[in-house]
Design a protein around this motif. Structure first.
Motif, PDB file in Angstrom:
ATOM      1  N   LEU A   1      40.503  61.427  35.489  1.00 17.97           N
ATOM      2  CA  LEU A   1      39.052  61.563  35.573  1.00 17.97           C
ATOM      3  C   LEU A   1      38.642  62.218  36.875  1.00 17.97           C
ATOM      4  O   LEU A   1      39.192  61.927  37.935  1.00 17.97           O
ATOM      5  N   LYS A   2      37.651  63.089  36.789  1.00 16.80           N
ATOM      6  CA  LYS A   2      37.169  63.796  37.965  1.00 16.80           C
ATOM      7  C   LYS A   2      35.964  63.067  38.559  1.00 16.80           C
ATOM      8  O   LYS A   2      35.061  62.671  37.833  1.00 16.80           O
ATOM      9  N   ASP A   3      35.985  62.891  39.864  1.00 13.49           N
ATOM     10  CA  ASP A   3      34.843  62.319  40.557  1.00 13.49           C
ATOM     11  C   ASP A   3      33.664  63.286  40.426  1.00 13.49           C
ATOM     12  O   ASP A   3      33.797  64.469  40.753  1.00 13.49           O
ATOM     13  N   PRO A   4      32.484  62.819  39.938  1.00  5.88           N
ATOM     14  CA  PRO A   4      31.378  63.751  39.694  1.00  5.88           C
ATOM     15  C   PRO A   4      30.848  64.429  40.957  1.00  5.88           C
ATOM     16  O   PRO A   4      30.295  65.523  40.893  1.00  5.88           O
ATOM     17  N   LYS A   5      31.040  63.795  42.120  1.00  7.16           N
ATOM     18  CA  LYS A   5      30.510  64.382  43.354  1.00  7.16           C
ATOM     19  C   LYS A   5      31.480  65.372  43.992  1.00  7.16           C
ATOM     20  O   LYS A   5      31.080  66.391  44.527  1.00  7.16           O
ATOM     21  N   SER A   6      32.779  65.054  43.942  1.00  8.10           N
ATOM     22  CA  SER A   6      33.752  65.880  44.663  1.00  8.10           C
ATOM     23  C   SER A   6      34.599  66.766  43.762  1.00  8.10           C
ATOM     24  O   SER A   6      35.139  67.777  44.207  1.00  8.10           O
ATOM     25  N   GLY A   7      34.757  66.356  42.490  1.00  5.29           N
ATOM     26  CA  GLY A   7      35.607  67.118  41.585  1.00  5.29           C
ATOM     27  C   GLY A   7      37.071  66.734  41.648  1.00  5.29           C
ATOM     28  O   GLY A   7      37.891  67.255  40.887  1.00  5.29           O
ATOM     29  N   TYR A   8      37.439  65.823  42.555  1.00  4.76           N
ATOM     30  CA  TYR A   8      38.829  65.366  42.657  1.00  4.76           C
ATOM     31  C   TYR A   8      39.050  64.127  41.788  1.00  4.76           C
ATOM     32  O   TYR A   8      38.108  63.542  41.251  1.00  4.76           O
ATOM     33  N   SER A   9      40.310  63.697  41.698  1.00  4.79           N
ATOM     34  CA  SER A   9      40.667  62.520  40.900  1.00  4.79           C
ATOM     35  C   SER A   9      39.994  61.268  41.455  1.00  4.79           C
ATOM     36  O   SER A   9      39.865  61.082  42.668  1.00  4.79           O
ATOM     37  N   LEU A  10      39.578  60.379  40.538  1.00  2.00           N
ATOM     38  CA  LEU A  10      38.941  59.128  40.958  1.00  2.00           C
ATOM     39  C   LEU A  10      39.893  58.223  41.745  1.00  2.00           C
ATOM     40  O   LEU A  10      39.453  57.399  42.534  1.00  2.00           O
ATOM     41  N   MET A  11      41.201  58.371  41.524  1.00  2.00           N
ATOM     42  CA  MET A  11      42.161  57.540  42.256  1.00  2.00           C
ATOM     43  C   MET A  11      42.112  57.822  43.752  1.00  2.00           C
ATOM     44  O   MET A  11      42.584  57.028  44.555  1.00  2.00           O
ATOM     45  N   GLU A  12      41.525  58.971  44.138  1.00  2.95           N
ATOM     46  CA  GLU A  12      41.473  59.334  45.557  1.00  2.95           C
ATOM     47  C   GLU A  12      40.348  58.613  46.302  1.00  2.95           C
ATOM     48  O   GLU A  12      40.094  58.896  47.467  1.00  2.95           O
ATOM     49  N   ARG A  13      39.675  57.682  45.607  1.00  3.96           N
ATOM     50  CA  ARG A  13      38.726  56.807  46.298  1.00  3.96           C
ATOM     51  C   ARG A  13      38.808  55.371  45.763  1.00  3.96           C
ATOM     52  O   ARG A  13      37.854  54.614  45.836  1.00  3.96           O
ATOM     53  N   THR A  14      39.983  55.020  45.200  1.00  2.55           N
ATOM     54  CA  THR A  14      40.140  53.733  44.531  1.00  2.55           C
ATOM     55  C   THR A  14      41.320  52.948  45.093  1.00  2.55           C
ATOM     56  O   THR A  14      42.359  53.516  45.410  1.00  2.55           O
ATOM     57  N   VAL A  15      41.134  51.629  45.208  1.00  2.00           N
ATOM     58  CA  VAL A  15      42.224  50.698  45.537  1.00  2.00           C
ATOM     59  C   VAL A  15      42.328  49.705  44.386  1.00  2.00           C
ATOM     60  O   VAL A  15      41.308  49.144  43.953  1.00  2.00           O
ATOM     61  N   LEU A  16      43.533  49.487  43.879  1.00  2.00           N
ATOM     62  CA  LEU A  16      43.727  48.580  42.747  1.00  2.00           C
ATOM     63  C   LEU A  16      44.488  47.335  43.174  1.00  2.00           C
ATOM     64  O   LEU A  16      45.506  47.427  43.876  1.00  2.00           O
ATOM     65  N   ILE A  17      43.983  46.174  42.751  1.00  2.00           N
ATOM     66  CA  ILE A  17      44.695  44.902  42.928  1.00  2.00           C
ATOM     67  C   ILE A  17      45.062  44.431  41.535  1.00  2.00           C
ATOM     68  O   ILE A  17      44.178  44.102  40.736  1.00  2.00           O
ATOM     69  N   ALA A  18      46.351  44.392  41.215  1.00  2.00           N
ATOM     70  CA  ALA A  18      46.797  44.024  39.868  1.00  2.00           C
ATOM     71  C   ALA A  18      47.452  42.657  39.912  1.00  2.00           C
ATOM     72  O   ALA A  18      48.570  42.520  40.402  1.00  2.00           O
ATOM     73  N   ASN A  19      46.731  41.660  39.429  1.00  2.00           N
ATOM     74  CA  ASN A  19      47.331  40.335  39.277  1.00  2.00           C
ATOM     75  C   ASN A  19      47.185  39.958  37.814  1.00  2.00           C
ATOM     76  O   ASN A  19      46.193  39.371  37.411  1.00  2.00           O
ATOM     77  N   THR A  20      48.143  40.364  37.005  1.00  2.00           N
ATOM     78  CA  THR A  20      48.008  40.243  35.558  1.00  2.00           C
ATOM     79  C   THR A  20      48.403  38.858  35.072  1.00  2.00           C
ATOM     80  O   THR A  20      48.908  38.028  35.832  1.00  2.00           O
ATOM     81  N   SER A  21      48.180  38.616  33.771  1.00  2.00           N
ATOM     82  CA  SER A  21      48.353  37.269  33.217  1.00  2.00           C
ATOM     83  C   SER A  21      49.802  36.805  33.222  1.00  2.00           C
ATOM     84  O   SER A  21      50.062  35.607  33.100  1.00  2.00           O
ATOM     85  N   ASP A  22      50.776  37.739  33.355  1.00  2.00           N
ATOM     86  CA  ASP A  22      52.174  37.303  33.366  1.00  2.00           C
ATOM     87  C   ASP A  22      52.691  37.052  34.784  1.00  2.00           C
ATOM     88  O   ASP A  22      53.856  36.716  34.968  1.00  2.00           O
ATOM     89  N   MET A  23      51.814  37.220  35.794  1.00  2.00           N
ATOM     90  CA  MET A  23      52.199  36.915  37.168  1.00  2.00           C
ATOM     91  C   MET A  23      51.858  35.455  37.482  1.00  2.00           C
ATOM     92  O   MET A  23      51.031  34.852  36.772  1.00  2.00           O
ATOM     93  N   PRO A  24      52.459  34.855  38.513  1.00  2.00           N
ATOM     94  CA  PRO A  24      52.198  33.444  38.820  1.00  2.00           C
ATOM     95  C   PRO A  24      50.713  33.147  38.948  1.00  2.00           C
ATOM     96  O   PRO A  24      49.964  33.885  39.588  1.00  2.00           O
ATOM     97  N   VAL A  25      50.281  32.041  38.319  1.00  2.00           N
ATOM     98  CA  VAL A  25      48.861  31.730  38.232  1.00  2.00           C
ATOM     99  C   VAL A  25      48.240  31.506  39.608  1.00  2.00           C
ATOM    100  O   VAL A  25      47.078  31.843  39.841  1.00  2.00           O
ATOM    101  N   ALA A  26      48.995  30.952  40.552  1.00  2.00           N
ATOM    102  CA  ALA A  26      48.430  30.642  41.868  1.00  2.00           C
ATOM    103  C   ALA A  26      48.002  31.909  42.609  1.00  2.00           C
ATOM    104  O   ALA A  26      47.060  31.887  43.400  1.00  2.00           O
ATOM    105  N   ALA A  27      48.694  33.035  42.350  1.00  2.00           N
ATOM    106  CA  ALA A  27      48.375  34.274  43.068  1.00  2.00           C
ATOM    107  C   ALA A  27      47.008  34.826  42.677  1.00  2.00           C
ATOM    108  O   ALA A  27      46.445  35.641  43.390  1.00  2.00           O
ATOM    109  N   ARG A  28      46.467  34.362  41.547  1.00  2.00           N
ATOM    110  CA  ARG A  28      45.112  34.791  41.173  1.00  2.00           C
ATOM    111  C   ARG A  28      44.110  34.346  42.233  1.00  2.00           C
ATOM    112  O   ARG A  28      43.119  35.011  42.479  1.00  2.00           O
ATOM    113  N   GLU A  29      44.363  33.184  42.802  1.00  2.00           N
ATOM    114  CA  GLU A  29      43.425  32.629  43.779  1.00  2.00           C
ATOM    115  C   GLU A  29      43.341  33.518  45.010  1.00  2.00           C
ATOM    116  O   GLU A  29      42.287  33.671  45.609  1.00  2.00           O
TER     117      GLU A  29
END
Length: 592
Positions: free
Chosen positions: A278-306
């Motif tokens: 996806l292109k950022d509407p303001k810059s034309g670059y990829s949206l990942m170039e302004r994004t940070v992802l925290i992935a704590n999915t359902s198969d990871m230890p439940v305590a780490a969700r906290e």
């Protein structure tokens, strides 16, 4: 550092003895595997430890060692475009090191790459006087984001003794500050901050400008302010994640922090697959170039969700302190609350409603209150904003359950997702009768000043028509549509146009996925003009069927698919055709 041994293991909770010298919320390493945990309760020399990794195989007598430091995140160049787990371990770096797609227990990889070199450009010189939080230089982190290297907000005032431009790793010293207390403070590109402690600021500002999302039902009917907080509750399949994806893609924010807290892994996979394309509407670059992802999915230890939502909001505060507008998506806080409930049960605390801990509401408030538009620390007048949108997943869609109710007591925007609308393929499935925004009063002046002086009046007219339609529907179910007056039938037709042509939005359509405020205003104009002209036609004595069958109605319905640059011309064309057709109907009636 305090050392002890395991006394008892109960799922993600480990009780260690001999920990009298440890402190609350210290990070500890458990057993020879160096499992990461955090002290959440101390009684005498017994410490209850929340372990963020799988505890299978642990036994009494295994060593436990405190690091003497609270759970902290590393903040500096390298955050943008990264994907972390709940305790800020870089998942891509772990996969490269282990050659596996599964997290191995006890693995420790620095959150920020220690070998990558960044070019640092100073913005101050030797001899300059500085205060806590001041910017000393910049690093170009991506095509979109320039990271501003700041002094710690806890550092005393001082003067720059030495600073240099060049290529450095995050641990290299780029400047030395001679502090007023006589100490010298070496500055690196990286700083650490404890996740459970909000970063300080000078002043919290009132919410006076909207966070424009490009979603018509949100921007027009239930807007959120920059620095505001919103909740998106809804049953399974009603579109919570899709709404958050749309906001992450299109909201008027410089930085996006997306936290997948206990959700399914395929949802984070969708983000990873879509955002680079996806292109950022303001810059034309990829949206990942302004994004940070925290992935704590359902198969990871439940305590780490906290820990995951605290990790995410601390990273978001860091970018806010640079003067950026940051949007944080938490999907979902219900899974985080479930982790709280499990740990509370393991600690044998007195349960509150439905087994959740009695302090559920205060923990949610501590999280959401870290949002806001603020004047940041530093000698300049930087303004930053952190907006938080939290999804809530009530079981069976029952919003009377404790997590939803505790959230609604805190947030000021409630986007109520409706399963019936979702099944009708109406997106976004936000119910316009049960949703609300408490920012309307403070944002109304901004809309009237910056978009259209009649914006709030038009919004009020639309809400009134939708409200009247809900009452007329009840009457129709009892006596049939033919029993309605012509005025009421016109109102029903206008409401249908509002629902299908305005509130419905196609997230997969290249043009309709995002609608600017100006284009939203033009479409409101056309729909309300049709309503007012329809009343004139009825007053002339023409039948309601004549109004309903006007050919221009199809053009009004298709206006949302008109590109932004053609919107003004198309609006004028449709408006002229509407006036011409109305005059023709009235003239025909008069001739007759």
């Amino acid at each position: 550092m305090s050392k002890g041994t395991i006394k008892k293991v109960a799922g993600p909770l480990v009780v260690a003895e001999g920990m009298r010298d440890a402190n609350m919320f210290d990070v500890v390493h458990v057993s020879e595997n160096n499992l990461i945990g955090e002290i959440i309760e101390i009684r005498g020399d017994l410490a209850s430890i929340q372990v963020y990794e799988e505890t299978a195989g642990l036994a009494p007598g295994a060593p436990v060692e405190s690091t003497g430091m609270p759970m902290s995140v590393e903040l500096g160049p390298g955050l943008i475009g990264s994907i972390y787990d709940g305790i800020q371990r870089p998942l891509d770096a772990i996969r490269e090191q282990t050659h596996s797609n599964l997290l191995q227990r006890g693995i420790q990889v620095p959150s920020l790459n220690r070998s990558k070199v960044w070019h640092f450009t100073p913005s101050v010189k030797a001899g300059d006087a500085l205060a806590a939080g001041d910017i000393i230089g910049t690093v170009k982190e991506s095509n979109i984001v320039t990271q501003k290297i700041m002094l710690s907000p806890l550092m005393p005032e001082g003067k720059v003794r030495e600073i240099r431009e060049g290529d450095f790793t995050v641990t290299d010293t780029v400047a030395t500050i001679a502090c007023s207390d006589g100490t010298e403070y070496p500055v690196t590109l990286m700083q650490k901050w404890p996740v459970r402690r909000g970063r300080p600021y000078k002043e919290k500002l009132s919410p006076e400008m909207p966070l424009v999302t490009g979603q018509r039902v949100i921007d027009t009917l239930f807007p959120i302010a920059k620095g505001g907080v919103a909740a998106v509750p809804g049953p399974f399949g009603s579109g919570k994640t899709v709404v958050q994806h749309q906001l992450a893609k299109w909201a008027d924010a410089d930085i996006v922090v997306y936290i997948g807290c206990g959700e399914r892994g395929n949802e984070m996979t969708d983000v990873l697959n879509e955002f680079p394309e996806l292109k950022d509407p303001k810059s034309g670059y990829s949206l990942m170039e302004r994004t940070v992802l925290i992935a704590n999915t359902s198969d990871m230890p439940v305590a780490a969700r906290e820990a995951s939502i605290y990790t995410g909001i601390t990273i978001a505060e860091y970018f806010r302190d640079m003067g950026y507008s940051v949007a944080l998506m938490a999907d979902s806080t219900s899974r985080w609350a479930e982790a709280l409930r499990e740990m509370s049960g393991r600690l044998e605390e007195m349960p509150g409603e439905e087994g959740y801990p009695a302090y559920l509401g205060s923990r949610l408030a501590q999280f959401y209150e870290r949002a806001g538009r603020v004047k940041t620390c530093g000698s300049d007048d930087r303004e930053g904003a952190l907006s938080v949108i939290g999804a809530v997943s009530p079981a069976g869609g029952d919003i009377s359950e404790p997590v939803t109710q505790a959230t609604l007591r805190i947030v000021k925007v409630f986007w109520s997702l409706d399963a019936e609308l979702a099944h009708e393929r109406h997106f976004p499935a936000i119910n316009w009768l049960t949703s609300y925004s408490l920012y309307l009063e403070s944002l109304g002046g901004w809309f009237d000043k910056n978009v259209d002086p009649q914006w709030m009046k038009k919004r009020g007219d639309i809400m009134l028509i939708l409200h009247d339609e809900s009452q007329l529907k009840e009457m129709v179910q009892l006596v049939g549509e033919d029993a309605l007056s012509a005025q009421d039938r016109l109102k029903m037709e206008t409401a249908r146009s509002i629902r299908e042509d305005y509130l419905h939005q196609n997230a997969f359509h290249e043009t309709d996925t995002y609608s600017s405020l100006h284009k939203q205003d033009l479409l409101m104009d056309l729909i309300l003009d049709f309503y007012e002209d329809g009343k004139k036609v009825l007053e002339s004595g023409a039948s309601i069927e004549k109004i309903v069958s006007l050919p221009v109605r199809e053009q009004i319905g298709r206006f949302k698919y008109v590109p932004e640059e053609q919107a003004d011309a198309e609006h004028d064309k449709i408006d002229a055709e509407l006036n011409a057709e109305v005059e023709k109907v009235i003239a025909e009636k008069e001739d007759f």
